[in-house]
Structures are given as structure tokens and as C-alpha cells.
Design an enzyme around this catalytic site. Structure first.
Site, PDB file in Angstrom:
ATOM      1  N   CYS A 117     -15.751 -45.380  37.344  1.00  0.00           N
ATOM      2  CA  CYS A 117     -14.355 -45.455  37.815  1.00  0.00           C
ATOM      3  C   CYS A 117     -13.841 -46.892  37.728  1.00  0.00           C
ATOM      4  CB  CYS A 117     -14.267 -44.974  39.264  1.00  0.00           C
ATOM      5  SG  CYS A 117     -14.619 -43.229  39.480  1.00  0.00           S
ATOM      6  N   ARG A 400     -16.924 -35.132  37.370  1.00  0.00           N
ATOM      7  CA  ARG A 400     -18.035 -36.107  37.385  1.00  0.00           C
ATOM      8  C   ARG A 400     -18.781 -36.073  38.711  1.00  0.00           C
ATOM      9  NH1 ARG A 400     -16.286 -41.523  37.328  1.00  0.00           N
ATOM     10  NH2 ARG A 400     -18.433 -41.719  37.939  1.00  0.00           N
TER      11      ARG A 400
END
Ligand code: UD1
Length: 430
Positions: A117, A400
Site C-alpha cells: 500500500c 489482498r
């Protein structure tokens, strides 16, 4: 491209069972590189980051066999260190654990710098500092990290972490387990996943003590052996569903949790007016009797309120009456999701690491994007609390880290579905 469509405004009811913790499972899977034997890892979450970690292990030469949906057998007897494919390493943050594990076992490693991220700068200087303290030579060139131990191998050392880092604490632990002598990590991260990795390593024959405190001691051992090990439940997945319950004014049970890990989250929910009951291996959320109350929140390393629960509580603060302040204490830039909530009618002003939220305005339906994994979860919570249909794009972020999110929420009465085409978005969500 798949999207999620939610027709919100419904109450949730019943029970959601939480899966294994992503951020423990990833270092434990990649930590099997150190073991050089057959391990069986249980209670894995069914998420794409786990598939990426297993792909990395296969690409390195490990034998990987799924025994059932959440259990894998891994044999790392024959590994080719330094061969992690570039794209796989870049696909997630946790790929940096390959480096600590390979360095620990083989004295050499090479991998692309990790992805994951985007929260602004995500340095790895503390990982490098730790590897160098153990005697390794480390170079970062053209986005690749290369490490090599001296001919006599790594040697235990005292390492003071300049910043509390989960990744660096675990990575140094991995590198030090087979080093010669004692390693002391001072100012170590205390997260439950750090403890889970230490427990896994100790079950394999390592000698790690102090995990869960800020001083971890690792006495090097000569060899590890294979084990069967079950991953702890995911406190962030649990916390996300707790927030979904509070945002929709619902009564919900979150099963397969360790309530102790949820204390900071439960405390904030109770401050806002919801009630959290500890049922031993589950928590039960009761809705707030009146409107949610405004509060201030600052994210911190464990046992503080987790940064990975920042976007989710922001949604609640938007619904609470009055002005709340949310301060990010870990990442440089964690508020990218705010513009999506503003698109849904929220009033939020961000200045650096602080968000000021004028709450009490109902969300309105919109098409929003997931800017990262936890931001995606926050979009789902906001959508569940919104009358009308909200469409959420870029859901690969959610995949994810959240197993079967749509199905789990359908199971507690949410009107939510995955859609393939924009035309579907106006229809009933289920
Ligand atoms: C892990 C989690 C992530 C979570 C974070 C904090 C995984 C795969 N990800 O990320 O979801 O948000 O913990 O709980 O487990 N830092 C440095 N130098 C370093 C390493 C970190 O300055 O070498 C800084 C970071 O920029 C950040 C802080 O330390 O400000 C915490 O980062 P860290 O705990 O290392 O996060 P990750 O382990 O990458």
C-alpha cells in the site's frame, strides 16, 4: 474490472468468523525458508497476498502443497536464494521477509525492494541497519536489495531500533535466529504478529525470548526443524467488522478472535457509545443507545490504536455527532481515502497527519475507489451505513487482505455483491 455494490441502510445480525492474521501469516510463510524442512501452516487467510507469498516460495524452489483451503504444506529443503521474481517482490510489502530469511539461512540474498500500500515514503533503513549490525554487507541499487554475510557467517549483536517497526523487528529476528551468539533488539515492535512469528520460530527450535515486550533476545541456534503451526486470528479483520456493526447500529458477534488484541479498538468503540462484550474467543457488539459520540483518536504502535484501523474509524467519526480529530501516528500519508468519503458527503479537512471530521451528516451513495487495502474496507463500512447503492472500485486492494468479505457480510444480512459491469450497479445489490 470487478467492483463491489452495496445497498446500505440495513442492520447486520448474526456472527462473522475471522480468519488467520495476514501480517503474521506472511512472515511465517516466508520464515519457513529458514527451516529447511517440511512445515505445515494452518489457519491461513484466503487472500491474494498469501497466494503471492506461496508463489514466491514456489519460485525459490520450495515444494508447496495446499492440504485444504487454509492449510499448506511447505518443504524448503531445496531453495535457490536470491531468485525471487521482481514482480512478485513488488506485489506486496511483506516480500522483504525473504531477505531476512535467506540471509539467515544462506548468508546471501537478493530481491527487489518491496511494494504494498502507498502511505508515502516506506523506508527500509531499520531493516538494513539490523542486517549490517549482524555483520552483513547490504547494497540497495536500482530498486534491488543485495545482502551477504561475511565468510564466518552472521554474528549476534545489540540493535537499537530508531523507530518502532513491525517489519524491521521481524526481519532482524529472522536473520538472527541462526546467527552465532546473542542478538538483542531494543525498542522492538510489540504487535501480536511479532509474538506469533517468535512462537513459530521457537516451535521450530529457535531461542527467542521477550517477544511482545520492547526488548527481544535471540540466542542463535545451529538448526531449525519442521513443525505444524496455526496462525493467530486477524485483529484487523475483526476490528473492521466491529466497526461495520457500530456504523450500522447492529448487534453482531465476531468469532475466532483474541479479545486482548482488540482492546484498543473496543475501547474506542465504547467511548463512542457502542458496547463490546468479551466472550472469550469471540466479541459481541451492541449498538450505541443514542447517536455515536464524537471522540479523538491517535494511531500508534501496539498496544495503541492500530494505524491499520485508521480509515475504518474515520467512517464512524463521520457518523458521530460533533467534531472529532483523527491523528495518524505511524504513516506519513494515510489519508488518501478521505476524498472518497468526501464524495459520499463527509466533511473532513486534512492537515498533514491530522484529520478534522465534522460528523453527524449522513453519507450519500456514490461511486468510490479503494486507495489501499484498509481504505477499501472503510469504503465498504461507509456503504453499509448509507441509504441507497454505493459502488466501490479497485477492489483488488480489498482482496489482498480480506478473505471472502462479500460472502461474510452477506452472511450477516448485508445487501452486498461483486459486480463485473457498471450497468449492474443500479440493481438490487444481492
Ligand atoms: C506493517 C504492516 C502494515 C502496518 C504497519 C504498522 C505488514 C505486511 N504490514 O508494515 O499493515 O500498517 O506494520 O503497524 O505487516 N520505518 C522506517 N524505517 C524502516 C521501517 C519502517 O522509518 O526501516 C517507519 C515507517 O515509515 C513507518 C513506521 O516505521 O512510519 C512503521 O512501519 P513498520 O512498522 O515497519 O511497517 P511495516 O512493517 O512495513
Amino acid at each position: 474490472m470487478e467492483k463491489i455494490s452495496v445497498r446500505g441502510g440495513r442492520k447486520l445480525h448474526g456472527s462473522i468468523t475471522v480468519g488467520g492474521m495476514k501480517n503474521a501469516a506472511l512472515p511465517i510463510l516466508l520464515g519457513t525458508i529458514l527451516v529447511g524442512d517440511r512445515c505445515v501452516i494452518e489457519n491461513l487467510p484466503e487472500i491474494s497476498d498469501i497466494r503471492s507469498a506461496l508463489d514466491i516460495l514456489s519460485s525459490l524452489g520450495a515444494t508447496v502443497r495446499m492440504i485444504d483451503r487454509t492449510t499448506v504444506e511447505i518443504d524448503t529443503s531445496n531453495i535457490r536464494p536470491g531468485t525471487t521474481p521482481y514482480d512478485l517482490a513488488r506485489s506486496m510489502r511483506a516480500s522483504y521477509y525473504v531477505v531476512g530469511a535467506e540471509l539467515g539461512r544462506y548468508g546471501t540474498s537478493r530481491a527487489a525492494c518491496p511494494g504494498g500500500c502507498d502511505f508515502g515514503v516506506r523506508p527500509i533503513d531499520q531493516h538494513i541497519k539490523g542486517f549490517e549490525a549482524l555483520g552483513a554487507k547490504v547494497d540497495v541499487v536500482d530498486g534491488c536489495i543485495t545482502c551477504s554475510a561475511p565468510p564466518e557467517g552472521l554474528t549476534g549483536a545489540s540493535i537499537y531500533m530508531d523507530i518502532v517497526s513491525v517489519g524491521a523487528t521481524i526481519n532482524i529476528m529472522l536473520a538472527a535466529v541462526l546467527a552465532d551468539g546473542m542478538t538483542v533488539i531494543d525498542n522492538a515492535a510489540r504487535e501480536p504478529h511479532v509474538v506469533d512469528v517468535a512462537n513459530f520460530l521457537n516451535t521450530c527450535g529457535a531461542d527467542v525470548s521477550g517477544a511482545g515486550t520492547d526488548v527481544i533476545k535471540i540466542r542463535g541456534v545451529k538448526k531449525l526443524h519442521g513443525v505444524t503451526y496455526a496462525i493467530i486470528p486477524d485483529m484487523i479483520e475483526a476490528g473492521t467488522y466491529m466497526m461495520a456493526a457500530a456504523a450500522t447500529g447492529s448487534e453482531l458477534t465476531i468469532a475466532n478472535v483474541i479479545p486482548k488484541h482488540l482492546e484498543s479498538i473496543s475501547a474506542k468503540l465504547e467511548e463512542m457509545g457502542a458496547k463490546v462484550e468479551d466472550l472469550g474467543d469471540a466479541v459481541h457488539i451492541y449498538p450505541s443507545e443514542g447517536p455515536l459520540r464524537r471522540i479523538n483518536v491517535k494511531t500508534m504502535p501496539y498496544p495503541g490504536y492500530p494505524t491499520d484501523m485508521n480509515p475504518q474509524i474515520c467512517v464512524l467519526l463521520c457518523l458521530a455527532r460533533g467534531t472529532s480529530i483523527l491523528t495518524e501516528g505511524v504513516w506519513e500519508n494515510r489519508f488518501k481515502y478521505v476524498e472518497e468519503l468526501v464524495r459520499m458527503g463527509a466533511s473532513i479537512t486534512v492537515d498533514g497527519r491530522t484529520a478534522v471530521i465534522q460528523g453527524g451528516r449522513p453519507f450519500r451513495p456514490a461511486t468510490v475507489k479503494c486507495s489501499d487495502l484498509r481504505a477499501g474496507a472503510a469504503m465498504v463500512i461507509a456503504a453499509l451505513a448509507t441509504d441507497g447503492v454505493t459502488v466501490i472500485e479497485n477492489i483488488y486492494h480489498i482482496e489482498r487482505g480480506y478473505e471472502h468479505l462479500v460472502e461474510k457480510l452477506q452472511g450477516v444480512g448485508a445487501d452486498i455483491k461483486t459486480i463485473d459491469t457498471p450497468e449492474d450497479s443500479g440493481q438490487s445489490a444481492v
